[in-house]
Design a protein around this motif. Structure first.
Motif, PDB file in Angstrom:
ATOM      1  N   GLY A 154       0.682  -1.047   0.090  1.00  0.00           N
ATOM      2  CA  GLY A 154       0.146  -0.033  -0.134  1.00  0.00           C
ATOM      3  C   GLY A 154       0.760   1.204  -0.098  1.00  0.00           C
ATOM      4  O   GLY A 154       0.464   2.515   0.146  1.00  0.00           O
ATOM      5  N   LEU A 155       2.273   1.267  -0.420  1.00  0.00           N
ATOM      6  CA  LEU A 155       2.832   2.282  -0.573  1.00  0.00           C
ATOM      7  C   LEU A 155       3.520   2.794  -1.807  1.00  0.00           C
ATOM      8  O   LEU A 155       4.603   2.933  -2.084  1.00  0.00           O
ATOM      9  CB  LEU A 155       4.235   1.997   0.458  1.00  0.00           C
ATOM     10  N   CYS A 156       2.580   2.342  -2.792  1.00  0.00           N
ATOM     11  CA  CYS A 156       2.940   2.341  -4.122  1.00  0.00           C
ATOM     12  C   CYS A 156       3.603   3.835  -4.412  1.00  0.00           C
ATOM     13  O   CYS A 156       4.345   3.918  -5.452  1.00  0.00           O
ATOM     14  CB  CYS A 156       1.599   2.216  -4.868  1.00  0.00           C
ATOM     15  N   ALA A 157       3.101   4.851  -3.862  1.00  0.00           N
ATOM     16  CA  ALA A 157       3.288   6.265  -4.346  1.00  0.00           C
ATOM     17  C   ALA A 157       4.693   6.621  -3.718  1.00  0.00           C
ATOM     18  O   ALA A 157       5.352   7.395  -4.037  1.00  0.00           O
ATOM     19  CB  ALA A 157       2.405   7.258  -3.737  1.00  0.00           C
ATOM     20  N   GLN A 158       5.251   5.594  -2.919  1.00  0.00           N
ATOM     21  CA  GLN A 158       6.632   5.569  -2.299  1.00  0.00           C
ATOM     22  C   GLN A 158       7.508   4.372  -2.467  1.00  0.00           C
ATOM     23  O   GLN A 158       8.153   4.096  -1.598  1.00  0.00           O
ATOM     24  CB  GLN A 158       6.513   6.052  -0.861  1.00  0.00           C
ATOM     25  N   SER A 159       7.437   4.003  -3.829  1.00  0.00           N
ATOM     26  CA  SER A 159       7.914   2.765  -3.841  1.00  0.00           C
ATOM     27  C   SER A 159       9.592   2.903  -4.225  1.00  0.00           C
ATOM     28  O   SER A 159       9.881   4.099  -4.588  1.00  0.00           O
ATOM     29  CB  SER A 159       7.542   2.171  -5.225  1.00  0.00           C
ATOM     30  N   PRO A 160      10.349   1.898  -3.867  1.00  0.00           N
ATOM     31  CA  PRO A 160      10.221   0.807  -3.855  1.00  0.00           C
ATOM     32  C   PRO A 160       9.850   0.504  -2.134  1.00  0.00           C
ATOM     33  O   PRO A 160      10.388   1.378  -1.327  1.00  0.00           O
ATOM     34  CB  PRO A 160      11.241  -0.049  -4.130  1.00  0.00           C
ATOM     35  N   ALA A 161       8.957  -0.332  -1.616  1.00  0.00           N
ATOM     36  CA  ALA A 161       8.648  -0.113  -0.412  1.00  0.00           C
ATOM     37  C   ALA A 161       8.999  -1.706   0.153  1.00  0.00           C
ATOM     38  O   ALA A 161       8.943  -2.698  -0.542  1.00  0.00           O
ATOM     39  CB  ALA A 161       7.229  -0.060  -0.111  1.00  0.00           C
ATOM     40  N   GLY A 162       9.068  -1.608   1.531  1.00  0.00           N
ATOM     41  CA  GLY A 162       9.480  -3.046   2.170  1.00  0.00           C
ATOM     42  C   GLY A 162       8.878  -2.883   3.727  1.00  0.00           C
ATOM     43  O   GLY A 162       8.245  -1.856   4.167  1.00  0.00           O
ATOM     44  N   ALA A 163       8.822  -3.998   4.418  1.00  0.00           N
ATOM     45  CA  ALA A 163       8.389  -3.746   5.856  1.00  0.00           C
ATOM     46  C   ALA A 163       9.376  -4.887   6.876  1.00  0.00           C
ATOM     47  O   ALA A 163       9.681  -5.845   6.216  1.00  0.00           O
ATOM     48  CB  ALA A 163       6.806  -4.325   6.043  1.00  0.00           C
ATOM     49  N   LEU A 164       9.920  -4.203   7.846  1.00  0.00           N
ATOM     50  CA  LEU A 164      10.457  -5.079   8.831  1.00  0.00           C
ATOM     51  C   LEU A 164       9.735  -5.024  10.013  1.00  0.00           C
ATOM     52  O   LEU A 164       9.436  -4.332  10.517  1.00  0.00           O
ATOM     53  CB  LEU A 164      12.079  -4.238   9.023  1.00  0.00           C
ATOM     54  N   ASP A 165       9.521  -6.513  10.245  1.00  0.00           N
ATOM     55  CA  ASP A 165       8.576  -6.712  11.443  1.00  0.00           C
ATOM     56  C   ASP A 165       7.320  -6.169  11.258  1.00  0.00           C
ATOM     57  O   ASP A 165       6.847  -5.420  12.262  1.00  0.00           O
ATOM     58  CB  ASP A 165       9.371  -6.758  12.620  1.00  0.00           C
ATOM     59  N   GLU A 166       6.763  -6.122  10.347  1.00  0.00           N
ATOM     60  CA  GLU A 166       5.568  -5.317   9.949  1.00  0.00           C
ATOM     61  C   GLU A 166       5.569  -3.776  10.068  1.00  0.00           C
ATOM     62  O   GLU A 166       4.668  -3.231  10.159  1.00  0.00           O
ATOM     63  CB  GLU A 166       4.283  -6.057  10.918  1.00  0.00           C
ATOM     64  N   ARG A 167       6.726  -3.317  10.087  1.00  0.00           N
ATOM     65  CA  ARG A 167       6.720  -1.823  10.105  1.00  0.00           C
ATOM     66  C   ARG A 167       7.120  -1.199   8.818  1.00  0.00           C
ATOM     67  O   ARG A 167       8.144  -1.874   8.191  1.00  0.00           O
ATOM     68  CB  ARG A 167       7.926  -1.567  11.123  1.00  0.00           C
ATOM     69  N   PRO A 168       6.411  -0.532   8.056  1.00  0.00           N
ATOM     70  CA  PRO A 168       6.733  -0.361   6.673  1.00  0.00           C
ATOM     71  C   PRO A 168       7.891   0.666   6.605  1.00  0.00           C
ATOM     72  O   PRO A 168       8.215   1.515   7.280  1.00  0.00           O
ATOM     73  CB  PRO A 168       5.288   0.364   6.114  1.00  0.00           C
ATOM     74  N   HIS A 169       8.668   0.522   5.366  1.00  0.00           N
ATOM     75  CA  HIS A 169       9.587   1.584   4.967  1.00  0.00           C
ATOM     76  C   HIS A 169       9.556   1.699   3.782  1.00  0.00           C
ATOM     77  O   HIS A 169       9.326   0.843   2.812  1.00  0.00           O
ATOM     78  CB  HIS A 169      11.137   0.934   5.211  1.00  0.00           C
ATOM     79  N   ALA A 170       9.469   2.913   3.367  1.00  0.00           N
ATOM     80  CA  ALA A 170       9.244   3.458   1.970  1.00  0.00           C
ATOM     81  C   ALA A 170      10.448   3.912   1.263  1.00  0.00           C
ATOM     82  O   ALA A 170      11.360   4.408   1.981  1.00  0.00           O
ATOM     83  CB  ALA A 170       8.290   4.449   1.848  1.00  0.00           C
ATOM     84  N   ARG A 171      10.494   4.052  -0.086  1.00  0.00           N
ATOM     85  CA  ARG A 171      11.648   4.720  -0.967  1.00  0.00           C
ATOM     86  C   ARG A 171      13.191   3.873  -0.573  1.00  0.00           C
ATOM     87  O   ARG A 171      13.929   4.704  -0.235  1.00  0.00           O
ATOM     88  CB  ARG A 171      11.778   6.237  -0.833  1.00  0.00           C
ATOM     89  N   LEU A 172      12.931   2.735  -0.331  1.00  0.00           N
ATOM     90  CA  LEU A 172      14.107   1.834  -0.037  1.00  0.00           C
ATOM     91  C   LEU A 172      15.186   2.071  -1.302  1.00  0.00           C
ATOM     92  O   LEU A 172      14.734   1.790  -2.404  1.00  0.00           O
ATOM     93  CB  LEU A 172      13.561   0.661   0.315  1.00  0.00           C
TER      94      LEU A 172
END
Length: 189
Positions: A154-172
């Motif tokens: 759900g972070l398409c506008a801030q791609s690429p995205a990931g999550a570490l332990d369910e905590r989202p991280h955008a613009r990786l």
């Protein structure tokens, strides 16, 4: 042994031989007296009457065991009057269900179209190489981290995205991913 009428070279196994083969695999049939079966039956008894009970049951089973063990899929299916294929299909469709326990930390990298367009495939390859994992991801040898693909955070506008332990991280990018991995490894030590 009987031969298949459509494929004479194929040897058919008897039901007893099939059960023995499944038991040898150790993943698809629970052992006699497996205490997890009773626990799953209790979960199904508690949640099974509600409409659309499969998802809540699968979440409860995963919460109890850290995964949805393949050996218990039949117990879930029987309890909800579903086929094993239906239960297996739901488990494999949703990224948050797993068939084996995850590592102490879980890193999800989005591989959906928006993130792919912004470089998530290179990020995925970098994560696999950094963790010494095959191209499909998996869990590190020390059990500290599981790398898995997801298809939209759900972070398409801030791609690429990931999550570490369910905590989202955008613009990786590789640098930020390396920092997340270093922090995780430091916490594990």
């Amino acid at each position: 042994m009987p031969r298949s009428p459509t494929h004479p070279e194929a040897v058919l196994a008897s039901p007893d031989e099939l059960r023995d083969r499944l038991r040898q695999l150790g993943k698809t049939v629970p052992a006699k007296g497996d205490p997890r079966v009773a626990q799953v039956r209790a979960i199904v008894a508690e949640l099974g009457a509600q409409p659309g009970a499969l998802l809540p049951v699968l979440h409860a089973v995963q919460d109890a065991f850290g995964c949805v063990p393949p050996a218990l899929v039949g117990t879930i299916a029987d309890g909800l009057n579903l086929s094993r294929a239906e239960v297996h299909g739901v488990i494999t469709y949703y990224h948050f269900f797993r068939s084996e326990p995850a590592g102490r930390h879980v890193l999800e990298v989005c591989r959906a179209e928006s993130c792919q367009a912004m470089g998530s495939e290179g990020l995925w390859d970098h994560a696999c190489a950094s963790l010494g994992l095959p191209a499909a991801g998996g869990t590190s040898a020390d059990g500290a981290l599981t790398l898995q693909a997801v298809y939209c955070l759900g972070l398409c506008a801030q791609s690429p995205a990931g999550a570490l332990d369910e905590r989202p991280h955008a613009r990786l990018d590789e640098r930020r991913l390396d920092a997340l991995l270093a922090r995780t490894q430091k916490e594990a030590a």
